[in-house]
Design an enzyme around this catalytic site. Structure first.
Site, PDB file in Angstrom:
ATOM      1  N   MET A   1      -9.184   7.902  -0.308  1.00 22.27           N
ATOM      2  CA  MET A   1     -10.015   8.312   0.834  1.00 22.27           C
ATOM      3  C   MET A   1     -10.562   9.712   0.576  1.00 22.27           C
ATOM      4  O   MET A   1      -9.838  10.580   0.070  1.00 22.27           O
ATOM      5  CB  MET A   1      -9.179   8.334   2.113  1.00 22.27           C
ATOM      6  CG  MET A   1      -8.492   7.014   2.423  1.00 22.27           C
ATOM      7  SD  MET A   1      -7.676   7.083   4.025  1.00 22.27           S
ATOM      8  CE  MET A   1      -6.744   5.550   3.999  1.00 22.27           C
TER       9      MET A   1
ATOM     10  N   HIS B   1      -8.377   0.772  -3.909  1.00 24.56           N
ATOM     11  CA  HIS B   1      -9.291   0.558  -2.765  1.00 24.56           C
ATOM     12  C   HIS B   1     -10.006   1.872  -2.476  1.00 24.56           C
ATOM     13  O   HIS B   1      -9.422   2.803  -1.935  1.00 24.56           O
ATOM     14  CB  HIS B   1      -8.438   0.093  -1.572  1.00 24.56           C
ATOM     15  CG  HIS B   1      -9.204  -0.103  -0.302  1.00 24.56           C
ATOM     16  ND1 HIS B   1      -8.586  -0.259   0.920  1.00 24.56           N
ATOM     17  CD2 HIS B   1     -10.543  -0.193  -0.043  1.00 24.56           C
ATOM     18  CE1 HIS B   1      -9.490  -0.416   1.869  1.00 24.56           C
ATOM     19  NE2 HIS B   1     -10.691  -0.373   1.308  1.00 24.56           N
TER      20      HIS B   1
ATOM     21  N   GLY C   1      -8.961   4.073   7.130  1.00 21.01           N
ATOM     22  CA  GLY C   1      -8.698   5.496   7.310  1.00 21.01           C
ATOM     23  C   GLY C   1      -7.242   5.860   7.516  1.00 21.01           C
ATOM     24  O   GLY C   1      -6.816   6.935   7.121  1.00 21.01           O
ATOM     25  N   PHE C   2      -6.491   4.961   8.111  1.00 19.29           N
ATOM     26  CA  PHE C   2      -5.095   5.276   8.429  1.00 19.29           C
ATOM     27  C   PHE C   2      -4.211   4.043   8.289  1.00 19.29           C
ATOM     28  O   PHE C   2      -4.672   2.923   8.534  1.00 19.29           O
ATOM     29  CB  PHE C   2      -4.968   5.781   9.874  1.00 19.29           C
ATOM     30  CG  PHE C   2      -5.807   6.994  10.143  1.00 19.29           C
ATOM     31  CD1 PHE C   2      -5.304   8.271   9.883  1.00 19.29           C
ATOM     32  CD2 PHE C   2      -7.107   6.866  10.624  1.00 19.29           C
ATOM     33  CE1 PHE C   2      -6.093   9.393  10.114  1.00 19.29           C
ATOM     34  CE2 PHE C   2      -7.894   7.982  10.855  1.00 19.29           C
ATOM     35  CZ  PHE C   2      -7.386   9.253  10.598  1.00 19.29           C
ATOM     36  N   GLY C   3      -2.965   4.274   7.937  1.00 19.84           N
ATOM     37  CA  GLY C   3      -1.978   3.202   7.965  1.00 19.84           C
ATOM     38  C   GLY C   3      -1.439   3.050   9.375  1.00 19.84           C
ATOM     39  O   GLY C   3      -1.700   3.878  10.250  1.00 19.84           O
ATOM     40  N   GLY C   4      -0.693   1.974   9.588  1.00 17.55           N
ATOM     41  CA  GLY C   4       0.037   1.796  10.837  1.00 17.55           C
ATOM     42  C   GLY C   4      -0.795   1.423  12.049  1.00 17.55           C
ATOM     43  O   GLY C   4      -0.337   1.575  13.176  1.00 17.55           O
TER      44      GLY C   4
ATOM     45  N   HIS D   1      -1.188  -1.366  -4.134  1.00 18.91           N
ATOM     46  CA  HIS D   1      -2.480  -1.027  -3.534  1.00 18.91           C
ATOM     47  C   HIS D   1      -2.564   0.491  -3.350  1.00 18.91           C
ATOM     48  O   HIS D   1      -1.686   1.109  -2.756  1.00 18.91           O
ATOM     49  CB  HIS D   1      -2.574  -1.740  -2.181  1.00 18.91           C
ATOM     50  CG  HIS D   1      -3.879  -1.620  -1.478  1.00 18.91           C
ATOM     51  ND1 HIS D   1      -4.960  -2.427  -1.751  1.00 18.91           N
ATOM     52  CD2 HIS D   1      -4.284  -0.790  -0.469  1.00 18.91           C
ATOM     53  CE1 HIS D   1      -5.971  -2.105  -0.942  1.00 18.91           C
ATOM     54  NE2 HIS D   1      -5.590  -1.116  -0.160  1.00 18.91           N
TER      55      HIS D   1
ATOM     56  N   SER E   1       0.840  -1.200   0.000  1.00 16.42           N
ATOM     57  CA  SER E   1       0.000   0.000   0.000  1.00 16.42           C
ATOM     58  C   SER E   1       0.875   1.250   0.000  1.00 16.42           C
ATOM     59  O   SER E   1       1.631   1.495   0.948  1.00 16.42           O
ATOM     60  CB  SER E   1      -0.900   0.007   1.236  1.00 16.42           C
ATOM     61  OG  SER E   1      -1.438   1.310   1.386  1.00 16.42           O
TER      62      SER E   1
ATOM     63  N   GLY F   1       1.201  -1.872   4.194  1.00 12.76           N
ATOM     64  CA  GLY F   1       1.724  -0.534   3.949  1.00 12.76           C
ATOM     65  C   GLY F   1       2.935  -0.244   4.803  1.00 12.76           C
ATOM     66  O   GLY F   1       4.079  -0.337   4.357  1.00 12.76           O
ATOM     67  N   SER F   2       2.687   0.077   6.081  1.00 17.23           N
ATOM     68  CA  SER F   2       3.791   0.489   6.950  1.00 17.23           C
ATOM     69  C   SER F   2       4.833  -0.618   7.116  1.00 17.23           C
ATOM     70  O   SER F   2       6.033  -0.339   7.162  1.00 17.23           O
ATOM     71  CB  SER F   2       3.244   0.932   8.309  1.00 17.23           C
ATOM     72  OG  SER F   2       2.391  -0.034   8.851  1.00 17.23           O
TER      73      SER F   2
ATOM     74  N   ASP G   1      -6.459  -6.419   4.659  1.00 17.63           N
ATOM     75  CA  ASP G   1      -5.832  -5.091   4.643  1.00 17.63           C
ATOM     76  C   ASP G   1      -5.917  -4.489   6.035  1.00 17.63           C
ATOM     77  O   ASP G   1      -7.013  -4.318   6.580  1.00 17.63           O
ATOM     78  CB  ASP G   1      -6.596  -4.226   3.620  1.00 17.63           C
ATOM     79  CG  ASP G   1      -6.030  -2.826   3.453  1.00 17.63           C
ATOM     80  OD1 ASP G   1      -4.964  -2.531   4.019  1.00 17.63           O
ATOM     81  OD2 ASP G   1      -6.676  -2.035   2.737  1.00 17.63           O
ATOM     82  N   GLY G   2      -4.733  -4.153   6.578  1.00 17.51           N
ATOM     83  CA  GLY G   2      -4.689  -3.475   7.872  1.00 17.51           C
ATOM     84  C   GLY G   2      -3.886  -4.246   8.898  1.00 17.51           C
ATOM     85  O   GLY G   2      -4.244  -5.368   9.251  1.00 17.51           O
ATOM     86  N   GLY G   3      -2.771  -3.656   9.317  1.00 20.28           N
ATOM     87  CA  GLY G   3      -1.958  -4.274  10.364  1.00 20.28           C
ATOM     88  C   GLY G   3      -1.269  -5.557   9.936  1.00 20.28           C
ATOM     89  O   GLY G   3      -0.954  -6.411  10.773  1.00 20.28           O
TER      90      GLY G   3
ATOM     91  N   MET H   1     -12.234   4.137  -0.505  1.00 17.38           N
ATOM     92  CA  MET H   1     -12.875   4.359   0.798  1.00 17.38           C
ATOM     93  C   MET H   1     -13.579   5.701   0.681  1.00 17.38           C
ATOM     94  O   MET H   1     -13.128   6.727   1.230  1.00 17.38           O
ATOM     95  CB  MET H   1     -11.808   4.369   1.908  1.00 17.38           C
ATOM     96  CG  MET H   1     -11.317   2.975   2.250  1.00 17.38           C
ATOM     97  SD  MET H   1      -9.745   2.993   3.125  1.00 17.38           S
ATOM     98  CE  MET H   1      -8.632   3.105   1.739  1.00 17.38           C
TER      99      MET H   1
ATOM    100  N   MET I   1     -11.304  -5.953   5.801  1.00 19.39           N
ATOM    101  CA  MET I   1     -10.489  -4.993   6.555  1.00 19.39           C
ATOM    102  C   MET I   1     -10.177  -5.569   7.932  1.00 19.39           C
ATOM    103  O   MET I   1     -11.072  -6.029   8.646  1.00 19.39           O
ATOM    104  CB  MET I   1     -11.237  -3.666   6.728  1.00 19.39           C
ATOM    105  CG  MET I   1     -11.428  -2.846   5.466  1.00 19.39           C
ATOM    106  SD  MET I   1      -9.911  -2.386   4.605  1.00 19.39           S
ATOM    107  CE  MET I   1      -9.047  -1.439   5.865  1.00 19.39           C
TER     108      MET I   1
ATOM    109  N   ASP J   1      -4.839   3.502  -1.909  1.00 24.38           N
ATOM    110  CA  ASP J   1      -5.925   3.824  -0.984  1.00 24.38           C
ATOM    111  C   ASP J   1      -6.521   5.186  -1.293  1.00 24.38           C
ATOM    112  O   ASP J   1      -5.867   6.211  -1.110  1.00 24.38           O
ATOM    113  CB  ASP J   1      -5.394   3.805   0.456  1.00 24.38           C
ATOM    114  CG  ASP J   1      -5.135   2.390   0.935  1.00 24.38           C
ATOM    115  OD1 ASP J   1      -6.070   1.569   0.877  1.00 24.38           O
ATOM    116  OD2 ASP J   1      -4.001   2.108   1.359  1.00 24.38           O
TER     117      ASP J   1
HETATM  118  C1  DX5 Z   1      -6.266   1.634   5.686  1.00 27.42           C
HETATM  119  C2  DX5 Z   1      -5.851   1.279   4.286  1.00 27.42           C
HETATM  120  C3  DX5 Z   1      -4.700   0.347   4.220  1.00 27.42           C
HETATM  121  C4  DX5 Z   1      -3.429   0.870   4.841  1.00 27.42           C
HETATM  122  C5  DX5 Z   1      -2.799  -0.286   5.517  1.00 27.42           C
HETATM  123  O1  DX5 Z   1      -7.481   2.290   5.668  1.00 27.42           O
HETATM  124  O2  DX5 Z   1      -6.909   0.686   3.582  1.00 27.42           O
HETATM  125  O3  DX5 Z   1      -4.462  -0.096   2.899  1.00 27.42           O
HETATM  126  O4  DX5 Z   1      -2.514   1.395   3.926  1.00 27.42           O
HETATM  127  O5  DX5 Z   1      -1.728   0.173   6.253  1.00 27.42           O
HETATM  128  P1  DX5 Z   1      -0.925  -0.777   7.238  1.00 27.42           P
HETATM  129  O6  DX5 Z   1      -0.407  -1.934   6.434  1.00 27.42           O
HETATM  130  O7  DX5 Z   1       0.164   0.116   7.736  1.00 27.42           O
HETATM  131  O8  DX5 Z   1      -1.882  -1.207   8.312  1.00 27.42           O
HETATM  132 ZN    ZN Z   2      -6.412  -0.292   1.606  1.00 26.06          ZN
END
Ligand code: DX5
Ligand code: ZN
Length: 217
Positions: free
Chosen positions: A37, A66, A143-146, A33, A8, A199-200, A177-179, A68, A138, A35
């Site tokens: 938003m 993706h 909404g946020f990475g990390g 990927h 991501s 992502g992170s 997707d996520g964490g 959102m 999800m 994102d």
């Molecule tokens: C969150 C995004 C993810 C995000 C994942 O809303 O949809 O794609 O980039 O980030 P990580 O891998 O850091 O959780």
């Molecule tokens: Zn995503």
């Protein structure tokens, strides 16, 4: 099916997207990927169709978009025209228009995905499985990475795998997707996920090659 990693770019350097996408491509990633938003469906604002259009010229990787956003019906055409390969939108956004949106994506010969947030049960999307190429589960609030991986979402992966079996969709992508990191990745693939967004974990690592490998090994 081989596990597909979709890095991501939310955690990439937005001033150097081409450079960062080339890095993950060199490390073996086949998808990227993106994102999108809108500051309404989720609190954050990120990337729009013009950026996707530029990325289309910058890479041959599969553009895994993706959405959102609150009104995917209104914007899906823009992302098709921008060159997205896969378009995933949220069931929670315009649930009454789900089939129409899927049809628009499929008519454009793109892959259609639907995503569910952590509080949405897998049963909500069962009836759409025959028409879908991908389901995105999800494992954080979008909404946020990390953010931290939510274990309570994992059983939905098995549910969707079972739906795929029931409807004879052997080629359904089941994405999470996520964490996602080396540990949560294994939990998800064991349950039946065949595409992992990270992502992170990838972009904040010192060694992108090793980070990507650690998700599949
Ligand atoms: C969150 C995004 C993810 C995000 C994942 O809303 O949809 O794609 O980039 O980030 P990580 O891998 O850091 O959780
Ligand atoms: Zn995503």
């Amino acid at each position: 099916m081989e596990t597909i990693i979709s890095p991501s770019i939310l955690s990439a350097d937005f001033a150097n997207l081409e450079r960062d996408i080339n890095k993950v491509a060199s490390a073996g990633a086949k998808w990227v990927h993106i994102d999108v938003m809108d500051g309404h469906f989720v609190p954050n604002i990120t990337i729009g169709a013009p950026v996707v259009k530029s990325l289309r010229k910058a890479t041959n990787l599969v553009l895994d978009v993706h959405l959102m956003i609150s009104e995917p019906k209104k914007y899906v055409k823009d992302f098709i025209e921008a060159g997205a390969d896969i378009i995933t939108f949220h069931y929670e956004s315009q649930s009454d228009l789900t089939l129409e949106i899927i049809k628009e994506i499929k008519d454009a010969k793109k892959l259609a995905g639907i995503s569910i947030k952590p509080m949405t049960p897998s049963s909500a999307i069962e009836k759409f499985i025959p028409y879908l190429d991908m389901v995105l589960i999800m494992t954080v609030e979008p909404g946020f990475g990390g953010q931290k991986f939510m274990h309570e979402c994992v059983s939905k992966i098995a549910d969707v795998k079972e739906f795929a079996r029931i409807y004879g969709k052997n080629d359904l992508y089941i994405q999470v997707d996520g964490g996602i990191n080396d540990i949560s990745a294994k939990i998800c693939t064991k349950m039946g996920a065949n595409s992992l967004v990270a992502g992170s974990y990838i972009f904040n690592s010192d060694n992108i090659d090793l980070a990507i490998k650690s998700l599949v090994e």
